[in-house]
Design a protein around this motif. Structure first.
Motif, PDB file in Angstrom:
ATOM      1  N   ALA A 180      16.003  59.816 -10.552  1.00  0.00           N
ATOM      2  CA  ALA A 180      17.039  60.661  -9.805  1.00  0.00           C
ATOM      3  C   ALA A 180      16.161  61.943  -9.424  1.00  0.00           C
ATOM      4  CB  ALA A 180      18.204  61.209 -10.753  1.00  0.00           C
ATOM      5  N   PHE A 181      15.418  62.569 -10.158  1.00  0.00           N
ATOM      6  CA  PHE A 181      14.482  63.540  -9.789  1.00  0.00           C
ATOM      7  C   PHE A 181      13.728  63.294  -8.301  1.00  0.00           C
ATOM      8  CE2 PHE A 181      11.200  66.782 -10.116  1.00  0.00           C
ATOM      9  CZ  PHE A 181      11.636  67.448 -10.826  1.00  0.00           C
ATOM     10  N   ARG A 182      13.297  62.328  -8.626  1.00  0.00           N
ATOM     11  CA  ARG A 182      12.413  61.815  -7.219  1.00  0.00           C
ATOM     12  C   ARG A 182      13.386  61.554  -5.785  1.00  0.00           C
ATOM     13  NH1 ARG A 182       8.400  59.109 -10.677  1.00  0.00           N
ATOM     14  NH2 ARG A 182       6.083  60.076 -10.097  1.00  0.00           N
ATOM     15  N   ARG A 183      14.342  60.899  -6.284  1.00  0.00           N
ATOM     16  CA  ARG A 183      15.148  60.400  -5.185  1.00  0.00           C
ATOM     17  C   ARG A 183      15.903  61.735  -4.468  1.00  0.00           C
ATOM     18  NH1 ARG A 183      17.523  56.131  -7.916  1.00  0.00           N
ATOM     19  NH2 ARG A 183      18.915  57.685  -8.939  1.00  0.00           N
ATOM     20  N   SER A 184      16.621  62.347  -5.320  1.00  0.00           N
ATOM     21  CA  SER A 184      17.479  63.443  -4.935  1.00  0.00           C
ATOM     22  C   SER A 184      16.899  64.954  -5.102  1.00  0.00           C
ATOM     23  CB  SER A 184      18.934  63.389  -5.756  1.00  0.00           C
ATOM     24  OG  SER A 184      19.602  62.354  -5.571  1.00  0.00           O
ATOM     25  N   LEU A 185      15.827  65.221  -5.536  1.00  0.00           N
ATOM     26  CA  LEU A 185      15.332  66.519  -5.467  1.00  0.00           C
ATOM     27  C   LEU A 185      14.011  66.749  -4.617  1.00  0.00           C
ATOM     28  CD1 LEU A 185      15.145  69.407  -6.273  1.00  0.00           C
ATOM     29  CD2 LEU A 185      14.214  68.932  -8.337  1.00  0.00           C
ATOM     30  N   LEU A 186      13.084  65.400  -5.051  1.00  0.00           N
ATOM     31  CA  LEU A 186      11.907  65.614  -4.348  1.00  0.00           C
ATOM     32  C   LEU A 186      12.235  64.785  -2.825  1.00  0.00           C
ATOM     33  CD1 LEU A 186       9.321  64.986  -7.163  1.00  0.00           C
ATOM     34  CD2 LEU A 186      10.030  66.964  -6.232  1.00  0.00           C
ATOM     35  N   ALA A 244      12.272  56.495  -5.496  1.00  0.00           N
ATOM     36  CA  ALA A 244      12.429  56.768  -7.052  1.00  0.00           C
ATOM     37  C   ALA A 244      11.185  55.541  -7.710  1.00  0.00           C
ATOM     38  CB  ALA A 244      13.925  55.771  -7.393  1.00  0.00           C
ATOM     39  N   SER A 245      10.950  56.263  -8.765  1.00  0.00           N
ATOM     40  CA  SER A 245       9.904  55.540  -9.545  1.00  0.00           C
ATOM     41  C   SER A 245       9.997  56.243 -11.100  1.00  0.00           C
ATOM     42  CB  SER A 245       8.595  55.678  -9.220  1.00  0.00           C
ATOM     43  OG  SER A 245       7.643  55.917 -10.208  1.00  0.00           O
ATOM     44  N   ALA A 246       9.649  55.490 -12.063  1.00  0.00           N
ATOM     45  CA  ALA A 246       9.918  56.100 -13.400  1.00  0.00           C
ATOM     46  C   ALA A 246       8.640  56.324 -14.040  1.00  0.00           C
ATOM     47  CB  ALA A 246      10.357  54.798 -14.311  1.00  0.00           C
ATOM     48  N   GLU A 247       7.502  56.688 -13.179  1.00  0.00           N
ATOM     49  CA  GLU A 247       6.300  56.943 -13.421  1.00  0.00           C
ATOM     50  C   GLU A 247       6.329  58.519 -13.554  1.00  0.00           C
ATOM     51  OE1 GLU A 247       3.593  55.086 -14.191  1.00  0.00           O
ATOM     52  OE2 GLU A 247       4.977  53.548 -14.089  1.00  0.00           O
ATOM     53  N   PRO A 248       5.522  59.203 -14.600  1.00  0.00           N
ATOM     54  CA  PRO A 248       5.369  60.472 -14.732  1.00  0.00           C
ATOM     55  C   PRO A 248       5.270  61.410 -13.566  1.00  0.00           C
ATOM     56  CG  PRO A 248       3.834  59.577 -16.243  1.00  0.00           C
ATOM     57  CD  PRO A 248       4.343  58.462 -15.250  1.00  0.00           C
ATOM     58  N   SER A 266       7.528  64.979 -20.190  1.00  0.00           N
ATOM     59  CA  SER A 266       8.766  64.394 -20.679  1.00  0.00           C
ATOM     60  C   SER A 266       8.511  62.934 -21.373  1.00  0.00           C
ATOM     61  CB  SER A 266       9.873  64.378 -19.706  1.00  0.00           C
ATOM     62  OG  SER A 266       9.537  63.582 -18.491  1.00  0.00           O
ATOM     63  N   ILE A 267       9.322  62.282 -22.030  1.00  0.00           N
ATOM     64  CA  ILE A 267       9.167  60.974 -22.326  1.00  0.00           C
ATOM     65  C   ILE A 267      10.528  60.498 -22.301  1.00  0.00           C
ATOM     66  CG2 ILE A 267       8.960  59.318 -24.304  1.00  0.00           C
ATOM     67  CD1 ILE A 267       7.768  61.642 -26.008  1.00  0.00           C
ATOM     68  N   PRO A 268      10.672  59.494 -21.280  1.00  0.00           N
ATOM     69  CA  PRO A 268      12.018  59.180 -21.083  1.00  0.00           C
ATOM     70  C   PRO A 268      12.791  58.725 -22.215  1.00  0.00           C
ATOM     71  CG  PRO A 268      10.600  58.052 -19.248  1.00  0.00           C
ATOM     72  CD  PRO A 268       9.518  58.861 -20.269  1.00  0.00           C
ATOM     73  N   GLY A 269      14.141  59.048 -22.167  1.00  0.00           N
ATOM     74  CA  GLY A 269      15.335  58.537 -23.211  1.00  0.00           C
ATOM     75  C   GLY A 269      14.822  59.532 -24.668  1.00  0.00           C
ATOM     76  N   ARG A 270      13.911  60.646 -24.572  1.00  0.00           N
ATOM     77  CA  ARG A 270      13.581  61.444 -25.648  1.00  0.00           C
ATOM     78  C   ARG A 270      13.780  62.963 -25.337  1.00  0.00           C
ATOM     79  NH1 ARG A 270      10.273  58.348 -29.927  1.00  0.00           N
ATOM     80  NH2 ARG A 270       9.570  60.727 -30.712  1.00  0.00           N
ATOM     81  N   HIS A 271      13.773  63.648 -26.364  1.00  0.00           N
ATOM     82  CA  HIS A 271      13.646  65.135 -26.335  1.00  0.00           C
ATOM     83  C   HIS A 271      12.646  65.606 -26.569  1.00  0.00           C
ATOM     84  CE1 HIS A 271      17.883  65.683 -24.680  1.00  0.00           C
ATOM     85  NE2 HIS A 271      18.313  65.030 -25.915  1.00  0.00           N
TER      86      HIS A 271
END
Ligand SMILES: [Fe+2]
Ligand SMILES: [Fe+2]
Length: 258
Positions: free
Chosen positions: A90-96, A100-104, A122-127
């Motif tokens: 979503a960061f790539r798609r709607s901000l940048l 969309a891609s799940a890569e760092p 970040s690590i997807p799904g973790r804090h």
């Protein structure tokens, strides 16, 4: 004896550092972020950069990023990276505005005067946080591509050391020795920037200043400030200015919008 006119120094490199805006569907976080970005946009001088070190959208939603996209359309160069609340796609798609891609999401701002490398910790799904192997390889390549006489700031969301913030220390950036190894021998890296802790802080990592921006949305309370609450929502939004002199000394000013 007459007074001589003051010597005007050339403007040093000035970078505004904003973090943890946590924009959601409500008005509060967006309004606090709006105040900070509007303040920066109204400054009389042009900034060399505005860097935002993560936790951009509170729930990683497209609608939240669309709000942020409007708030961060500034006249200064802006570089925004993700934190543990963000969603890479979503960061790539709607901000940048890129596919969309799940890569760092590793990004660099290159100028004649400085380089700002913003790593995705970040690590997807973790804090908690970690620099992926591909991110460390990317950072090494960016440092290799930077002339020795150009200073570099390396930024990420998760601080790689404990900051004595009980809420944040267990979810800091781990395997930090890999970052230390990536920075070893890189004489033109002048400081490290982070967010995540929601408190203005300065410490050291790998022999370098590690400068932590306050959280725009809230401020963490330290154990010795405690009344049991861990987050203070009443302190006004704040941010940092990092100033790099000709001799690469870094000075940080923290600013609060009262
Ligand atoms: Fe945060
Ligand atoms: Fe965070």
């Amino acid at each position: 004896m007459g007074q001589s006119a003051p010597t005007l120094k050339a403007m040093p490199i000035v970078i505004a550092h904003v973090s943890d805006i946590h924009v959601d569907a409500g008005a509060r976080a967006a309004e606090r972020a709006r105040r900070v970005f509007a303040h920066l946009d109204a400054l009389p001088a042009d900034l060399d950069a505005v860097v935002v070190t993560g936790d951009i959208a509170d729930h990683g939603l497209d609608a939240e990023y669309e709000t942020v996209r409007g708030l961060t359309a500034l006249r200064h160069p802006v570089l925004i990276g993700p934190g543990n609340h963000d969603d890479r796609e979503a960061f790539r798609r709607s901000l940048l505005g890129v596919p969309a891609s799940a890569e760092p999401i590793d990004q660099v701002l290159r100028t004649d005067r400085f380089v700002l490398a913003l790593c995705d910790s970040s690590i997807p799904g973790r804090h908690d946080g970690l620099l992926a192997g591909t991110t460390l390889e990317w950072l090494a390549a960016e440092l290799d591509a930077t002339p020795a006489d150009v200073p570099v700031l390396v930024a990420f969301h998760h601080p790689p050391v404990e900051l004595h913030v009980p809420l944040v220390d267990p979810i800091r950036q781990f395997e930090e020795q890999r970052l230390a190894a990536a920075l070893a021998g890189r004489a033109n890296v002048v400081a490290l920037l982070a967010g995540h802790a929601h408190t203005a802080a300065a410490t050291r990592f790998a022999g370098l200043p590690l400068l932590v921006a306050p959280g725009v949305v809230s401020t963490t309370r330290l154990p010795w400030e405690g009344d049991g609450a861990v987050v203070d929502l009443d302190q006004p939004p704040s941010f940092a200015f990092h100033v790099i002199d000709d001799d690469w000394r870094v000075t940080t000013h923290f600013r609060t919008l009262g």
